[in-house]
Design a protein around this motif. Sequence first.
Motif, PDB file in Angstrom:
ATOM      1  N   VAL A 148       0.845  -1.200   0.000  1.00  0.00           N
ATOM      2  CA  VAL A 148       0.000   0.000   0.000  1.00  0.00           C
ATOM      3  C   VAL A 148       0.877   1.246   0.000  1.00  0.00           C
ATOM      4  CG1 VAL A 148      -1.774   1.272   1.246  1.00  0.00           C
ATOM      5  CG2 VAL A 148      -1.836  -1.221   1.214  1.00  0.00           C
ATOM      6  N   ARG A 161       2.531   2.521  -3.309  1.00  0.00           N
ATOM      7  CA  ARG A 161       1.769   3.137  -4.387  1.00  0.00           C
ATOM      8  C   ARG A 161       2.159   4.599  -4.527  1.00  0.00           C
ATOM      9  NH1 ARG A 161      -4.384   2.095  -3.254  1.00  0.00           N
ATOM     10  NH2 ARG A 161      -4.542   3.017  -5.313  1.00  0.00           N
ATOM     11  N   VAL A 205       0.876   8.157  -2.337  1.00  0.00           N
ATOM     12  CA  VAL A 205       0.235   7.917  -1.048  1.00  0.00           C
ATOM     13  C   VAL A 205       0.892   8.802   0.015  1.00  0.00           C
ATOM     14  CG1 VAL A 205      -0.126   6.231   0.802  1.00  0.00           C
ATOM     15  CG2 VAL A 205      -0.516   5.581  -1.575  1.00  0.00           C
ATOM     16  N   GLU A 206       0.061   9.562   0.748  1.00  0.00           N
ATOM     17  CA  GLU A 206       0.564  10.458   1.779  1.00  0.00           C
ATOM     18  C   GLU A 206       0.228   9.975   3.183  1.00  0.00           C
ATOM     19  OE1 GLU A 206      -1.158  14.220   0.654  1.00  0.00           O
ATOM     20  OE2 GLU A 206       0.644  14.778  -0.462  1.00  0.00           O
ATOM     21  N   VAL A 230      -2.062   6.853   5.478  1.00  0.00           N
ATOM     22  CA  VAL A 230      -2.848   5.621   5.530  1.00  0.00           C
ATOM     23  C   VAL A 230      -3.388   5.484   6.943  1.00  0.00           C
ATOM     24  CG1 VAL A 230      -2.807   3.105   5.337  1.00  0.00           C
ATOM     25  CG2 VAL A 230      -1.456   4.500   3.751  1.00  0.00           C
ATOM     26  N   ILE A 279      -6.994   5.600   2.482  1.00  0.00           N
ATOM     27  CA  ILE A 279      -5.749   6.019   1.851  1.00  0.00           C
ATOM     28  C   ILE A 279      -5.921   7.422   1.290  1.00  0.00           C
ATOM     29  CG2 ILE A 279      -4.030   5.501   0.078  1.00  0.00           C
ATOM     30  CD1 ILE A 279      -4.957   2.589   0.183  1.00  0.00           C
ATOM     31  N   ASP A 280      -5.096   8.345   1.741  1.00  0.00           N
ATOM     32  CA  ASP A 280      -5.086   9.717   1.225  1.00  0.00           C
ATOM     33  C   ASP A 280      -3.869   9.891   0.332  1.00  0.00           C
ATOM     34  OD1 ASP A 280      -7.366  10.417   2.629  1.00  0.00           O
ATOM     35  OD2 ASP A 280      -6.244  11.097   4.381  1.00  0.00           O
ATOM     36  N   SER A 281      -4.105  10.320  -0.898  1.00  0.00           N
ATOM     37  CA  SER A 281      -3.034  10.568  -1.859  1.00  0.00           C
ATOM     38  C   SER A 281      -3.117  12.005  -2.337  1.00  0.00           C
ATOM     39  CB  SER A 281      -3.149   9.612  -3.057  1.00  0.00           C
ATOM     40  OG  SER A 281      -3.137   8.262  -2.633  1.00  0.00           O
ATOM     41  N   ARG A 304      -9.937  10.387  -1.486  1.00  0.00           N
ATOM     42  CA  ARG A 304      -9.669   9.377  -0.471  1.00  0.00           C
ATOM     43  C   ARG A 304     -10.246   8.036  -0.902  1.00  0.00           C
ATOM     44  NH1 ARG A 304     -11.162  10.966   5.445  1.00  0.00           N
ATOM     45  NH2 ARG A 304      -9.120  11.956   5.204  1.00  0.00           N
ATOM     46  N   ARG A 343       3.135   9.567   5.747  1.00  0.00           N
ATOM     47  CA  ARG A 343       4.239   9.389   4.812  1.00  0.00           C
ATOM     48  C   ARG A 343       5.010  10.696   4.621  1.00  0.00           C
ATOM     49  NH1 ARG A 343       6.398   5.747   2.734  1.00  0.00           N
ATOM     50  NH2 ARG A 343       5.880   5.732   0.554  1.00  0.00           N
TER      51      ARG A 343
END
Length: 520
Positions: free
Chosen positions: A154, A157, A160-161, A163, A172-174, A179, A242
């Motif tokens: 995960v 990816r 990805v900032e 989780v 999951i926030d990217s 979301r 992250r």
Amino acid sequence: MNGTTRLGGLLAGHPTVPSQPAPDTAPNLPPQTRPPGPGPSQPSRPIGRDDGPADIGAAAELPGALPIPWEEITRLREQVADDINVLRGQRRTTGAPLGDKDLEEAVRARVRSRVATWAQQWSLTHPAPGESDLERIRTELLNLFFLAGGLQRVLDRPGVEDVLVDGAWMYIDSHDRPRERLRSPFSSRAQAVEWVNQMAAASGHGERQLSYASARVEFDLPDGSRVAATLLAEDVVIAIRRHVLERATLADLVQWGAVEPVLAAFLSAAVKAGLSIIIAGDMASGKTTLMRALGREVPAKERLATLESEPELRLNHDAPGAHAHVIAFRTRESNGERDATGRVTLADLVPVSLRYKATRVMVGEVRGDEAVAMLEAMIAGGAGSMCTLHAKDPEAVVDRLLVPLARAGLSDQAAYRLIAAAVDLIVYVDRIDETDLGGQEHRFVTHVWETAGRSEGSGVALGQIFAPREDQGEVRAVPARTPMTERRMRKLERKGFDRRWLAAYPAGQWQPLRRAGGAA
């Protein structure tokens, strides 16, 4: 396993275009701050409110899904760990302890051996695993030793900032998509707790175990991501933050649309000239990313102390000589023993850092008593120091700083005097989140103020050097035509800034802001 995670992601995912041409009479900007050409954009589909479990993917569907139950992975990991402990004991006895390289080779060899033996036994009662299945199992075991185990696929990816695992669900926030909600990679509460404790032990914090006696724990993953886990909620909650922009520079922020070339040149010169800066903004607006980039502008001849409760700046991990020498200080929680050294706060660390001849101090985020110590350090030899401050509105920055100063016992008048004497610039960063509209997140600087002593109302006088020009549809910082204090401007000029840029580029050199629905 490739040994590292892929730290994908940009500060702002919108495409970029070449900057507007400068007037013929305008001085040239430094080439390293000029924006690049067009970049890619990644569309995404928001999750609808009515999506049910059947409509939502699971972590197991991501690349690298395990072909066997987690219990088998746990058993194999314990066997490999026992093998390595025996080897460590043998090597210590012979006076040749395992180094990092030897350890990795030993773990890889034991993993291959244990998986081969396991596959033979497993095949007696189950379909024989193929080579691709065995490779995924080996990778998972290696990840448990060196990376983030079951969550690594995960975290790998791009973009990805953050989780967050909350019971049966994972969010999951990217930076470039709405979301996402997936099923948790853990099949049970016990498995989630076991993952936390395995990762905490691997991080060197084996004494920090998640249990009912110790219901929360924090630690770092090998790639520097910060983990916080707790049993104080209804279910096990695991949050991973992250550091996707750990290596960002000012030039990168220009490319990503967080600053524009004139502003980047101004901030770079301000840091080199030793101006003290507060970076303010709301949550997740990019404060730490900007301060990290500014930290890389500190001249190499200086020594910089970073003070944090959580390691986010990580400037001490840069190549030696790339910028100032960095000493990274961290707070410490009390160990609960009466006679032992107890809790160490950010306020305690400020004077400690100055004893190690740090010429500047950077505080990750000012929240409490460290505000007084930080501002006093800016006055007493820590010129050019920086900190971040949480503030929801740009106009509320000074009032927000009054809160920790008041908690420390300062009156409003004493607080205003301290701020006016210590701080040179206040930089505000903001965020527009349009991922729920099918767009992207945009993070950028909106204001730069210069402190100018006390105001007539007994507060802090502020001069706007950069500000939005919303009457022309520009919500980002552009030169505000307010003259800067001559003494400070001369400092900037000695560090390469040309004051004519403020007049020559009245609209800055911002790339067009690509808003959802075509709005500028």
